[in-house]
Design a protein around this motif. Structure first.
Motif, PDB file in Angstrom:
ATOM      1  N   ASN A 151       1.002  -1.221   0.152  1.00 21.41           N
ATOM      2  CA  ASN A 151       0.118   0.151   0.066  1.00 21.41           C
ATOM      3  C   ASN A 151       0.841   1.098   0.149  1.00 21.41           C
ATOM      4  O   ASN A 151       1.079   1.684   1.090  1.00 21.41           O
ATOM      5  N   LEU A 152       1.398   1.694  -1.221  1.00 17.06           N
ATOM      6  CA  LEU A 152       2.445   2.713  -1.456  1.00 17.06           C
ATOM      7  C   LEU A 152       1.723   4.081  -1.078  1.00 17.06           C
ATOM      8  O   LEU A 152       2.411   4.853  -0.283  1.00 17.06           O
ATOM      9  N   SER A 153       0.386   4.235  -1.257  1.00 19.07           N
ATOM     10  CA  SER A 153      -0.057   5.454  -1.059  1.00 19.07           C
ATOM     11  C   SER A 153      -0.151   5.748   0.517  1.00 19.07           C
ATOM     12  O   SER A 153       0.034   6.704   1.129  1.00 19.07           O
ATOM     13  N   ALA A 154      -0.481   4.581   1.256  1.00 17.95           N
ATOM     14  CA  ALA A 154      -0.481   4.800   2.661  1.00 17.95           C
ATOM     15  C   ALA A 154       0.651   4.764   3.343  1.00 17.95           C
ATOM     16  O   ALA A 154       1.122   5.822   4.305  1.00 17.95           O
ATOM     17  N   TRP A 155       1.651   4.333   2.735  1.00 21.83           N
ATOM     18  CA  TRP A 155       3.236   4.313   3.209  1.00 21.83           C
ATOM     19  C   TRP A 155       3.797   5.648   2.863  1.00 21.83           C
ATOM     20  O   TRP A 155       4.273   6.417   4.040  1.00 21.83           O
ATOM     21  N   GLU A 156       3.535   6.354   1.831  1.00 18.12           N
ATOM     22  CA  GLU A 156       3.929   7.473   1.601  1.00 18.12           C
ATOM     23  C   GLU A 156       3.227   8.621   2.639  1.00 18.12           C
ATOM     24  O   GLU A 156       3.645   9.650   2.786  1.00 18.12           O
ATOM     25  N   GLU A 157       1.649   8.326   2.701  1.00 13.45           N
ATOM     26  CA  GLU A 157       1.180   9.354   3.592  1.00 13.45           C
ATOM     27  C   GLU A 157       1.688   9.425   5.010  1.00 13.45           C
ATOM     28  O   GLU A 157       2.105  10.363   5.655  1.00 13.45           O
ATOM     29  N   VAL A 158       2.313   7.968   5.831  1.00 12.11           N
ATOM     30  CA  VAL A 158       2.910   7.960   6.864  1.00 12.11           C
ATOM     31  C   VAL A 158       4.307   8.616   6.912  1.00 12.11           C
ATOM     32  O   VAL A 158       4.786   9.463   7.723  1.00 12.11           O
ATOM     33  N   LEU A 159       4.917   8.399   5.593  1.00 15.11           N
ATOM     34  CA  LEU A 159       6.399   9.316   5.588  1.00 15.11           C
ATOM     35  C   LEU A 159       6.363  10.510   5.627  1.00 15.11           C
ATOM     36  O   LEU A 159       6.898  11.365   6.485  1.00 15.11           O
ATOM     37  N   LYS A 160       5.297  11.137   4.952  1.00 13.05           N
ATOM     38  CA  LYS A 160       4.994  12.549   4.917  1.00 13.05           C
ATOM     39  C   LYS A 160       4.612  13.211   6.164  1.00 13.05           C
ATOM     40  O   LYS A 160       5.302  14.209   6.769  1.00 13.05           O
ATOM     41  N   GLU A 161       3.929  12.277   6.991  1.00 11.17           N
ATOM     42  CA  GLU A 161       3.343  12.808   8.107  1.00 11.17           C
ATOM     43  C   GLU A 161       4.849  12.821   9.097  1.00 11.17           C
ATOM     44  O   GLU A 161       4.694  13.879  10.161  1.00 11.17           O
ATOM     45  N   HIS A 162       5.844  12.069   8.977  1.00 13.19           N
ATOM     46  CA  HIS A 162       6.978  12.143   9.750  1.00 13.19           C
ATOM     47  C   HIS A 162       7.921  13.105   9.136  1.00 13.19           C
ATOM     48  O   HIS A 162       8.964  12.930   9.346  1.00 13.19           O
ATOM     49  N   GLY A 163       7.307  13.870   7.985  1.00 12.20           N
ATOM     50  CA  GLY A 163       8.227  14.975   7.782  1.00 12.20           C
ATOM     51  C   GLY A 163       8.957  14.879   6.436  1.00 12.20           C
ATOM     52  O   GLY A 163      10.162  15.540   6.146  1.00 12.20           O
ATOM     53  N   LEU A 164       8.865  13.694   5.857  1.00 10.91           N
ATOM     54  CA  LEU A 164       9.862  13.206   4.698  1.00 10.91           C
ATOM     55  C   LEU A 164       9.470  13.727   3.494  1.00 10.91           C
ATOM     56  O   LEU A 164       8.290  13.907   3.326  1.00 10.91           O
ATOM     57  N   SER A 165      10.399  14.270   2.531  1.00 11.78           N
ATOM     58  CA  SER A 165       9.953  14.771   1.312  1.00 11.78           C
ATOM     59  C   SER A 165       9.997  13.486   0.454  1.00 11.78           C
ATOM     60  O   SER A 165      10.396  12.354   0.551  1.00 11.78           O
ATOM     61  N   ILE A 166       9.578  14.019  -1.057  1.00 19.62           N
ATOM     62  CA  ILE A 166       9.395  12.754  -2.006  1.00 19.62           C
ATOM     63  C   ILE A 166      10.692  12.396  -2.307  1.00 19.62           C
ATOM     64  O   ILE A 166      11.013  11.220  -2.474  1.00 19.62           O
ATOM     65  N   GLU A 167      11.859  13.413  -2.207  1.00 24.16           N
ATOM     66  CA  GLU A 167      13.229  12.923  -2.560  1.00 24.16           C
ATOM     67  C   GLU A 167      13.609  11.856  -1.414  1.00 24.16           C
ATOM     68  O   GLU A 167      14.292  10.920  -1.824  1.00 24.16           O
ATOM     69  N   ASP A 168      13.384  12.251  -0.255  1.00 31.05           N
ATOM     70  CA  ASP A 168      13.684  11.296   0.752  1.00 31.05           C
ATOM     71  C   ASP A 168      13.150   9.680   0.541  1.00 31.05           C
ATOM     72  O   ASP A 168      13.660   8.672   0.821  1.00 31.05           O
ATOM     73  N   ILE A 169      11.962  10.006   0.234  1.00 32.45           N
ATOM     74  CA  ILE A 169      11.127   8.749  -0.176  1.00 32.45           C
ATOM     75  C   ILE A 169      11.581   7.908  -1.276  1.00 32.45           C
ATOM     76  O   ILE A 169      11.740   6.769  -1.296  1.00 32.45           O
ATOM     77  N   LEU A 170      11.957   8.663  -2.373  1.00 30.16           N
ATOM     78  CA  LEU A 170      12.441   8.007  -3.508  1.00 30.16           C
ATOM     79  C   LEU A 170      14.072   7.371  -3.170  1.00 30.16           C
ATOM     80  O   LEU A 170      14.210   6.214  -3.551  1.00 30.16           O
ATOM     81  N   LYS A 171      14.778   7.858  -2.063  1.00 30.00           N
ATOM     82  CA  LYS A 171      15.817   7.375  -1.886  1.00 30.00           C
ATOM     83  C   LYS A 171      15.557   5.772  -1.122  1.00 30.00           C
ATOM     84  O   LYS A 171      16.383   5.042  -1.527  1.00 30.00           O
ATOM     85  N   PHE A 172      14.678   5.915  -0.547  1.00 28.59           N
ATOM     86  CA  PHE A 172      14.260   4.507   0.105  1.00 28.59           C
ATOM     87  C   PHE A 172      13.928   3.544  -1.038  1.00 28.59           C
ATOM     88  O   PHE A 172      14.573   2.415  -0.872  1.00 28.59           O
TER      89      PHE A 172
END
Ligand code: SF4
Ligand code: SF4
Ligand code: SF4
Ligand code: SF4
Ligand code: SF4
Lengths: 350, 248
Positions: B215-236
């Motif tokens: 569930n990538l949309s839920a994961w990205e939602e959680v990461l954003k909630e923790h202050g991560l940017s799209i770039e940080d997420i892509l690094k993952f």
């Protein structure tokens, strides 16, 4: 269970007694701090015990129904030799909170139903449970008061309530009784009065602090039955990882998967069970590869219905003790039964 | 029963998965007793070509690799991808997100023209793979269990559920819930490793690949909630799962 005589012990004497048992090599397991949460640990001293929240990450079920448990070993030669493993060892579970004692009582019922689960029951036989009443809520997620779970039904050997210098002790079994027979004294009317007062204060505090359950507790099965097709399920479900955290941490989730592992020589092997959960996508996958409960919302609905409808009706008691663990564990905050039920209730009334 | 013949092969990787096999200790002797190893560079210089089961480590990153792996496929009855590089492209695939001329220059300097390197790919981009033993490096217990299953003619059990299951079984405090939260890929990554990284306080970086229905949309939602940017997420994603669009 026949009610046994309650008694009073001084805290010091009880803790000394336990420390002596630990000194003699007895395995005593109690909640202890772990980072900003807690976990059950084998303690070296009663000083390590965390008497008040936060809640342990996983419930005490792990000591009766371990995460991974070898059920049997076998050898396949000309004939097949099987050794079933039904083992238990004497341990004391100390400082168990009411919600978890109720959770354990429900597991006791389930594992003793129809096909007796010897693996569970053998472990259970050896365990002594010493509970401890909560006088303040353990976390913002808990809602035990709403689930009539601030006091244990049964399933404990001893149940302690902190009365300052003393513990008020409810005795639940002979095992419990003999454990403290040397230090127990009879209760007086003033002990009983004090206990009633402590519980009144506790009730008021919990009522004020814990989130409200809008529907009546006894109406939950009906609420869930009539909202089987509610859009709430898919709304919440669309944000579900199917990560099973809510199942793993729940004191009343008892599903397991069984796997056979052969050694490389293809002669010896074992059959092992692992915690499983209805939120995992493959939980309902059958041999032909089909998954018969498709959809994140349907799986979330199933879990909630198990707690407060199917099993509630079957055993005449909610299978959610309000311990708050799933609400804490769920990263997208979609699983908490009280939240879901309030939301269903709000929309349903309209 | 005749012992099946087995070969181990490596492509672009650190050979850490083969070393894991070699460090099986007593169990390595069991392996030698159960199969006939005809090709295993890390263990012996003998190279037989009559194997039935091929364990293949490493990603495909030159055009020569493509020819060689096709040959292996043609000889073997069963091909098993061993480890994250063979399974996902592994860390090698990080190069795919950079300028290829830069990558070649950095790796080979002025000899770059000698190497026909191509974008890193998992082996199933080139051949049919029968089984996958994931992780970077592979897990010993899982390798032994999976190999036994393969010898029995069964599909090895590799979980399709997320690392959070393993992590909860370990009674870990979730990294997202620590006093200083750490973002973790556990909710979308395949379990089976026993949540080794979160258990020592490190984020899961997804080395066992994404689960089939993340569930990538839920994961990205959680990461954003923790202050991560799209770039940080892509690094993952790029650490191990850069190719997830191509394959899971
Ligand atoms: S409801 Fe929450 S904890 Fe449960 S599986 Fe879904 S995301 Fe995980
Ligand atoms: S459903 Fe949640 S709150 Fe209820 S008993 Fe299970 S973990 Fe606790
Ligand atoms: S949920 Fe209630 S009974 Fe359970 S530990 Fe928290 S406060 Fe105590
Ligand atoms: S630390 Fe990572 S793997 Fe563990 S429960 Fe949290 S998100 Fe899942
Ligand atoms: S926790 Fe994640 S990164 Fe670490 S071994 Fe497991 S799958 Fe790989």
């Amino acid at each position: 269970m026949k009610k046994m005589k309650n008694c009073v012990v001084t805290k010091r004497e009880l803790l000394d007694l336990i420390d002596r048992k630990i000194g003699e090599g007895k395995e005593v397991i109690a909640p202890a701090k772990q980072e900003n949460q807690a976990n059950f640990k084998r303690i070296k001293s009663t000083r390590e015990i965390l008497w008040e929240g936060p809640q342990t990450v996983i419930p005490p079920k792990a000591f009766l129904f371990p995460q991974e448990e070898e059920l049997m070993e076998y050898e396949v030669n000309d004939e097949i030799k099987v050794k079933v493993k039904v083992e238990g060892k004497p341990i004391i579970l100390l400082g168990i909170h009411p919600c978890d004692m109720n959770g354990t009582t429900l597991l006791d019922k389930v594992f003793a139903e129809n096909n007796l689960d010897e693996h569970y029951l053998k472990k259970r036989e050896f365990v002594t449970i010493i509970g401890a009443e909560c006088l303040v809520p353990c976390s913002t997620e808990s809602f035990c008061y709403r689930k009539e779970s601030v006091l244990p039904l049964e399933g404990f050997d001893l149940f302690l309530t902190d009365m300052g210098k003393n513990f008020f002790v409810e005795v639940g079994s002979k095992k419990g009784k003999s454990l403290i027979s040397k230090i127990a004294r009879k209760t007086t009317p003033s002990d009983a009065k004090k206990l009633r007062k402590i519980r009144r204060v506790r009730d008021n505090l919990f009522d004020k602090e814990q989130r409200k359950l809008k529907p009546k507790l006894e109406d939950l099965p009906k609420l869930l039955r009539e909202n089987y097709d509610s859009p709430v399920w898919d709304e919440h479900g669309s944000r579900c990882f199917n990560c099973g955290s809510c199942n793993m941490v729940c004191p009343t989730c008892y599903c397991f998967d069984v796997r056979d592992y052969m050694e490389l020589n293809l002669k010896r092997g074992n059959r092992t069970r692992f915690w499983d959960g209805c939120l995992l996508t493959d939980f309902t996958k059958v041999a032909s590869g089909e998954i018969f409960r498709e959809g994140r919302g349907a799986r979330l609905r199933h879990r909630t219905n198990r707690k407060d409808w199917y099993l509630f009706e079957k055993w005449e008691r909610s299978f959610c003790t309000g311990c708050g663990r799933c609400g804490k564990a769920c990263l997208t905050k979609i699983v908490d039964p009280l939240d879901i039920e309030n939301e269903l209730y709000d929309r349903w009334k309209r | 029963m005749k012992k099946p013949k087995v070969g181990f092969f490596e492509f672009t990787c650190c050979e850490g998965c083969q070393l894991t096999v070699l460090s099986l200790g007593d169990k390595l002797l069991d392996l030698f007793e159960s199969v006939d190893i005809v090709n295993f560079r890390e263990a012996s210089s003998y190279k037989g070509q009559d194997y039935e089961i091929a364990f293949i480590e490493g990603s495909i990153s030159t055009s020569k690799d493509i020819e060689r792996i096709k040959e292996i496929r043609a000889r073997a009855k069963i091909c098993v991808a061993l480890g994250a590089c063979a399974h996902l492209g592994g860390v090698n695939a990080i190069r795919n997100f950079q300028r290829q001329s830069d990558v070649r220059w950095r790796t080979y300097g002025d000899k770059a023209w000698l190497f026909d390197s191509i974008l890193a790919q998992p082996i199933d981009a080139v051949i049919k793979v029968d089984h996958v033993i994931p992780e970077c490096p592979i897990d010993k217990k899982e390798f032994l269990r999976a190999t036994a299953s393969i010898l029995l003619g069964k599909k090895p059990f590799i979980p399709d559920y997320p690392v959070c299951v393993d992590c909860k079984m370990k009674a870990n405090v979730c990294l997202f819930h620590k006093p200083n939260p750490i973002a973790c890929m556990g909710p979308v990554t395949r379990a089976g490793c026993g949540a080794v990284c979160p258990s020592v306080g490190n984020a899961c970086e997804g080395c066992r690949g994404l689960i089939p229905d993340p569930n990538l949309s839920a994961w990205e939602e959680v990461l954003k909630e923790h202050g991560l940017s799209i770039e940080d997420i892509l690094k993952f994603y790029h650490m191990y799962n850069g190719l997830m669009g191509v394959r899971r």
